[in-house]
Design a protein around this motif. Structure first.
Motif, short mmCIF file in Angstrom:
data_model
loop_
_atom_site.label_atom_id
_atom_site.label_comp_id
_atom_site.label_asym_id
_atom_site.label_seq_id
_atom_site.Cartn_x
_atom_site.Cartn_y
_atom_site.Cartn_z
N THR A 51 -7.60 -2.25 6.37
CA THR A 51 -6.97 -1.42 5.34
C THR A 51 -7.20 0.06 5.65
OG1 THR A 51 -8.95 -1.77 3.96
CG2 THR A 51 -7.04 -3.17 3.54
N VAL B 34 -7.35 -2.61 -3.10
CA VAL B 34 -6.67 -3.77 -2.57
C VAL B 34 -7.33 -5.06 -3.07
CG1 VAL B 34 -5.87 -4.93 -0.48
CG2 VAL B 34 -6.13 -2.44 -0.50
N PRO C 89 -4.31 1.96 -5.01
CA PRO C 89 -5.55 2.57 -4.53
C PRO C 89 -6.64 1.56 -4.16
CG PRO C 89 -5.44 2.72 -6.91
CD PRO C 89 -4.14 2.11 -6.46
N HIS D 266 -7.92 3.23 0.80
CA HIS D 266 -7.20 2.11 0.19
C HIS D 266 -7.95 0.82 0.53
CE1 HIS D 266 -3.52 4.17 -1.16
NE2 HIS D 266 -3.69 4.93 -0.09
N LEU E 42 0.81 -1.21 0.00
CA LEU E 42 0.00 0.00 0.00
C LEU E 42 0.84 1.26 0.00
CD1 LEU E 42 -2.85 -0.99 2.48
CD2 LEU E 42 -2.76 -1.22 0.01
#
Length: 291
Positions: A162, A134, A132, A166, A127
């Motif tokens: 997260t 996951v 942008p 993201h 990340l």
């Protein structure tokens, strides 16, 4: 509730950016995942007729002494809405509560205090490269990293949280969070994909579902986090407790705002938190406490 087969192909892996792929462990296919529906979905559980059917045991393992390990994956110290301390306080206090005691109906599950066993700010992640969105594969591999970092425990749910902006591509569009398991080196690791819940649009994942105004800004964090926690305990590998429709103990009472034991505030030693009710076979209904 969603049970989706995810097949990892050479083409899918080829689509992963090279810089990100270098950070992945050797992938193991994700066979299934179980997702919490959006509040705004047209097919939330109570509209699908889940109520009235008790959970059935399908012979899989449960987490008899529940534990939680939390990974703040790629957050870099940023938490604009305060999700992390809220989630930690909830998990740290939920053990021993009447709400968590609902789980003790199922296959010898116990309800110990102090179930949050560790928090890891893992900033050495893909990340940081600016990914942008996951992919599911990244979440599964981070769960493997978490089990290696904390140590493996068959009674643990490894929550992969997260960071702000993201999240999983389907977050807020199809579901709020999901849990699954992955096999690695003979270990069956139960884990949860917990997106940054305040990023959800228009309260679709629980903002102000129980409390109004600023007091309810983080309602969704503990409603969604609690939903996934409860299901990971009773159905960690998706083969233990669920009903004839495939609904787990959280699904059957998700976004229940009326009737007996609807969603409400749960007072713990660590604070007061919004939670949904959970299914009780003993009562053939949703309950906020047991017995």
């Amino acid at each position: 509730m969603t049970r989706t087969l995810l097949v990892l192909s050479i083409l899918a892996l080829a689509a992963v950016p090279a810089t990100a792929a270098l950070s992945l462990a050797s992938p193991v296919p994700i066979s299934d995942k179980h997702a919490m529906p959006l509040l705004t979905a047209p097919s939330v559980p109570e509209r699908r007729g889940y109520a009235g059917n008790n959970l059935v045991y399908h012979n899989g393992p449960v987490q008899t002494t529940p534990k939680v390990y939390l990974v703040l994956w790629g957050w870099g110290g940023s938490d604009p809405s305060g999700e992390s301390p809220r989630l930690q306080a909830f998990v740290n206090g939920v053990g021993g509560s009447g709400w968590a005691n609902i789980q003790t109906q199922y296959s010898g599950i116990t309800n110990p205090t102090g179930q949050l066993k560790g928090v890891w700010a893992d900033d050495a992640s893909v990340l940081q490269g600016g990914v942008p969105v996951v992919p599911d594969l990244y979440i599964a591999n981070e769960a493997i990293r978490a089990a290696n970092h904390f140590g493996y425990d068959a009674n643990a749910d490894y929550i992969i949280a997260t960071p702000h902006l993201h999240n999983d591509a389907a977050f807020g569009a199809e579901y709020c969070a999901w849990h699954s398991d992955i096999i690695d080196s003979g270990r069956d690791i139960a884990y949860t994909d917990l997106p940054y819940i305040p990023d959800a649009q228009a309260g679709s994942c629980g903002q102000n579902f129980v409390n109004s105004g600023a007091a309810g800004n983080l309602d969704g964090v503990t409603i969604v986090g609690g939903h996934e926690y409860a299901e990971a305990v009773t159905d960690p590998h998706l083969d233990a407790w669920y009903d004839s429709s495939g609904a787990e103990n959280g699904d059957k009472c998700a976004w229940n705002a009326a009737g007996p034991d609807h969603a409400g505030n749960l007072a713990l030693s660590t604070g007061t938190f919004a939670v949904q009710s959970l299914w009780s076979n003993a009562n053939s209904g949703c309950r906020i406490t047991y017995p």
